[in-house]
Design a protein around this motif. Structure first.
Motif, mmCIF file in Angstrom:
data_model
loop_
_atom_site.group_PDB
_atom_site.id
_atom_site.type_symbol
_atom_site.label_atom_id
_atom_site.label_comp_id
_atom_site.label_asym_id
_atom_site.label_seq_id
_atom_site.Cartn_x
_atom_site.Cartn_y
_atom_site.Cartn_z
ATOM 1 N N THR A 273 -9.797 23.237 31.067
ATOM 2 C CA THR A 273 -8.414 23.662 31.290
ATOM 3 C C THR A 273 -7.480 22.903 30.364
ATOM 4 O OG1 THR A 273 -8.111 22.016 33.047
ATOM 5 C CG2 THR A 273 -8.858 24.212 33.715
ATOM 6 N N ASP A 274 -6.342 23.497 30.070
ATOM 7 C CA ASP A 274 -5.400 22.821 29.181
ATOM 8 C C ASP A 274 -4.409 21.988 29.995
ATOM 9 O OD1 ASP A 274 -3.431 24.586 30.176
ATOM 10 O OD2 ASP A 274 -3.701 25.974 28.497
ATOM 11 N N PHE A 275 -3.629 21.179 29.278
ATOM 12 C CA PHE A 275 -2.680 20.299 29.958
ATOM 13 C C PHE A 275 -1.628 21.088 30.725
ATOM 14 C CE2 PHE A 275 -4.044 17.118 26.688
ATOM 15 C CZ PHE A 275 -4.524 16.176 27.581
ATOM 16 N N GLY A 276 -1.274 22.245 30.222
ATOM 17 C CA GLY A 276 -0.268 23.041 30.901
ATOM 18 C C GLY A 276 -0.719 23.444 32.297
ATOM 19 N N ARG A 277 -1.972 23.877 32.418
ATOM 20 C CA ARG A 277 -2.500 24.280 33.723
ATOM 21 C C ARG A 277 -2.619 23.068 34.652
ATOM 22 N NH1 ARG A 277 -2.371 27.224 38.009
ATOM 23 N NH2 ARG A 277 -4.381 27.456 39.095
ATOM 24 N N ARG A 278 -3.127 21.958 34.129
ATOM 25 C CA ARG A 278 -3.258 20.758 34.962
ATOM 26 C C ARG A 278 -1.894 20.282 35.444
ATOM 27 N NH1 ARG A 278 -7.083 17.520 30.691
ATOM 28 N NH2 ARG A 278 -8.633 19.184 30.428
ATOM 29 N N ALA A 279 -0.913 20.326 34.556
ATOM 30 C CA ALA A 279 0.434 19.890 34.934
ATOM 31 C C ALA A 279 1.017 20.791 36.012
ATOM 32 C CB ALA A 279 1.339 19.880 33.710
ATOM 33 N N GLN A 280 0.762 22.079 35.901
ATOM 34 C CA GLN A 280 1.250 23.012 36.921
ATOM 35 C C GLN A 280 0.698 22.648 38.290
ATOM 36 O OE1 GLN A 280 -0.314 27.044 36.574
ATOM 37 N NE2 GLN A 280 1.653 27.894 37.222
ATOM 38 N N LEU A 281 -0.576 22.349 38.343
ATOM 39 C CA LEU A 281 -1.210 21.983 39.608
ATOM 40 C C LEU A 281 -0.687 20.646 40.123
ATOM 41 C CD1 LEU A 281 -4.902 22.986 38.740
ATOM 42 C CD2 LEU A 281 -3.281 24.256 40.168
ATOM 43 N N MET A 282 -0.501 19.683 39.217
ATOM 44 C CA MET A 282 -0.036 18.361 39.635
ATOM 45 C C MET A 282 1.394 18.419 40.151
ATOM 46 S SD MET A 282 -1.269 15.320 40.067
ATOM 47 C CE MET A 282 -2.735 15.343 39.011
ATOM 48 N N HIS A 283 2.230 19.192 39.504
ATOM 49 C CA HIS A 283 3.601 19.355 39.995
ATOM 50 C C HIS A 283 3.605 19.997 41.381
ATOM 51 C CE1 HIS A 283 6.482 17.967 37.027
ATOM 52 N NE2 HIS A 283 5.710 18.437 36.048
ATOM 53 N N ARG A 284 2.719 20.940 41.594
ATOM 54 C CA ARG A 284 2.639 21.569 42.905
ATOM 55 C C ARG A 284 2.200 20.558 43.962
ATOM 56 N NH1 ARG A 284 4.762 24.279 46.737
ATOM 57 N NH2 ARG A 284 3.308 25.425 48.075
ATOM 58 N N ALA A 285 1.269 19.691 43.617
ATOM 59 C CA ALA A 285 0.837 18.650 44.552
ATOM 60 C C ALA A 285 2.002 17.733 44.907
ATOM 61 C CB ALA A 285 -0.311 17.845 43.957
ATOM 62 N N ALA A 286 2.823 17.392 43.923
ATOM 63 C CA ALA A 286 3.989 16.546 44.173
ATOM 64 C C ALA A 286 4.968 17.239 45.109
ATOM 65 C CB ALA A 286 4.670 16.174 42.851
ATOM 66 N N GLU A 287 5.168 18.525 44.907
ATOM 67 C CA GLU A 287 6.070 19.288 45.781
ATOM 68 C C GLU A 287 5.563 19.294 47.222
ATOM 69 O OE1 GLU A 287 6.186 23.111 44.019
ATOM 70 O OE2 GLU A 287 7.353 22.479 42.254
ATOM 71 N N LEU A 288 4.270 19.504 47.383
ATOM 72 C CA LEU A 288 3.692 19.518 48.730
ATOM 73 C C LEU A 288 3.810 18.154 49.390
ATOM 74 C CD1 LEU A 288 0.444 21.624 48.147
ATOM 75 C CD2 LEU A 288 2.566 22.360 49.253
ATOM 76 N N LEU A 289 3.596 17.102 48.615
ATOM 77 C CA LEU A 289 3.698 15.753 49.166
ATOM 78 C C LEU A 289 5.128 15.454 49.596
ATOM 79 C CD1 LEU A 289 2.531 13.030 49.884
ATOM 80 C CD2 LEU A 289 2.677 12.372 47.470
#
Length: 462
Positions: A42-58
């Motif tokens: 996966t590229d950094f863009g996809r990983r960043a999208q997922l990580m930002h979503r994790a931050a939002e959920l937290l």
């Protein structure tokens, strides 16, 4: 070893968990390997999208997870909320900066030519499955500061958390899965400590990171060394808090209290040894002891509480043994608060200040993991530095002085992974974190941390 949620404020067992069977562990290992094969692409863009979503959920879960942490290990609720917020911040920091931190590196053209290449560069590639063995004292932050960079680098993680914070461990797995990360990207292993060796020896596990005691670090490092696997260790600390004559003594004393009792005194980077120049010793002692004596001990769910219980009964017993040994050998009690009645049968320990510390006392060389401070009188800067370095640990340090020559001296000579001037040690995603000597090796956070579990690959073309 029982895997259970035991409320340290009451001593009541709230929930127990059966350790995963070998078959269940094998299932998770296999899933991790299968997931890595695709996730690394996966590229950094996809990983960043997922990580930002994790931050939002937290962020959305902040109150719930804060209460969970307080229930499992006793930190004041206000501190638990701050920990959750800090984790979300770190997730966003790595999501936004990983591409730059792991960008290809290109040597100077002259050096490339001298190496006999038409072109050459360095690429950072993920290692694979990383085992994280984490402690209970910052049950969310310790894990996220590993997981955020590791996942952004393309690795996948297996978490063996402390046995007394199982619900926080399971929450983390749910958090990353709920954010959209593939099932095998971050998995919790509810296993006993004795099962760690088998997981670490498994050839599918590429590396390990551990935050914990010196003993746990030795055990993991020995196995990893035998298997020739990369490790990062963040172990104990007995940080010095040095106050020199040019300091703002009142500010130093106020900060010293927070630096000692943060997280109920259960922090590797909490200041523990307070080394004060004799010119300002009495002024500092009076202000520090007075502020320690004014602390509010109580129910960690109470917003006004500053100091809650210790996380485990064993921890309270070990801290009490250190203090008893010091008193038997002549240490003096400057301050020892009474624990208020009516708090229940939890693992309370009174904030305490000891002076008259001598090298023969265990507390001089061992880490006091709880709200106990030791006071030292230094005759001059050389003596202060000598006392600061008279420890087997070397995690961080705090020095209060406005003199540039004194600051330079400590930067040059302090044996620690960090030195914080006119403030207290804190971890931040932008700053590398780790120690030397028996405080471990390797670094977490910053660019150094994300590159720890990467294959630094040299690419050369004729």
């Amino acid at each position: 070893m029982v895997i259970a949620t035991v409320n340290p404020a009451t001593g009541q067992t709230l929930r127990t968990f059966e350790p995963y069977t070998p078959a269940a562990v094998e299932q998770r290992l296999a899933r991790a390997v299968q997931t890595f094969a695709q996730y690394r692409l996966t590229d950094f863009g996809r990983r960043a999208q997922l990580m930002h979503r994790a931050a939002e959920l937290l962020d959305a879960d902040q109150e719930t997870v804060a209460r969970l942490m307080t229930t499992e290990m006793g930190k004041p609720l206000t501190a638990a909320r701050a920990e959750a917020a800090k984790c979300a911040k770190a997730m966003r920091w790595y999501a936004d900066r990983a591409p730059a931190l792991l960008a290809d590196e290109h040597p100077a053209a002259a050096d490339v030519a001298d190496a006999g290449a038409s072109r050459a560069w360095v690429r950072y590639r993920p290692l694979g499955v990383v085992l994280a063995v984490m402690p209970w004292n910052f049950p969310l932050w310790q894990c996220v500061r590993f997981a955020a960079p590791a996942l952004m680098a393309g690795n996948v993680g297996l978490l063996k958390h402390a046995s007394n914070v199982p619900q926080t461990a399971l929450y983390l797995e749910d958090l990353f899965r709920g954010a959209g990360f593939p099932d095998g990207c971050f998995q919790t292993l509810l296993i006993e400590s004795r099962a760690v060796e088998g997981v670490l020896r498994d050839p599918r596990v590429a590396a390990a990171t551990l935050t914990g005691s010196e003993g746990a670090g030795r055990a993991v490092a020995a196995v990893a060394g035998d298997e020739v696997k990369k490790t990062v260790l963040e172990l104990g600390g007995s940080d010095a808090f040095v106050v020199l004559p040019s300091a703002d003594v009142a500010a130093a004393a106020r900060t010293a209290v927070t630096a000692r009792v943060q997280n109920n005194g259960q922090s590797c980077i909490a200041a523990k040894r307070f080394i004060v120049h004799e010119q300002v010793y009495e002024e500092f002692r009076a202000a520090f002891v007075g502020a320690m004596a004014a602390l509010r001990i109580g129910d960690p769910m109470d917003e006004a509480t500053q100091v809650g219980p210790l996380a485990t009964q064993q921890g309270r017993e070990e801290l009490g043994e250190l203090v008893a040994d010091a008193l038997a050998l002549g240490a003096r009690v400057e301050c020892e608060l009474d624990v208020p009645g009516g708090l229940g049968d939890g693992w309370w320990y009174p904030p305490t200040v000891l002076s008259g510390i001598e090298p023969a006392m265990r507390i001089h060389h061992e880490e006091a993991f709880g709200p106990v401070a030791t006071l030292y009188r230094a005759t001059d800067l050389d003596h202060a530095l000598e006392l600061a370095n008279d420890t087997p640990f070397g995690l961080s340090s705090n020095v209060w002085t406005t003199e540039e020559t004194e600051q330079e001296r400590f930067v040059r000579d302090i044996q620690a992974g960090g030195v914080f001037f006119n403030g207290m040690t804190a971890s931040h995603p932008a700053l590398p974190f780790g120690g030397v000597r028996r405080s471990g090796y390797g670094r977490e956070l910053s660019g150094h941390g994300i590159r720890e579990f990467c294959n630094v690959t040299t690419v050369w073309e004729a």
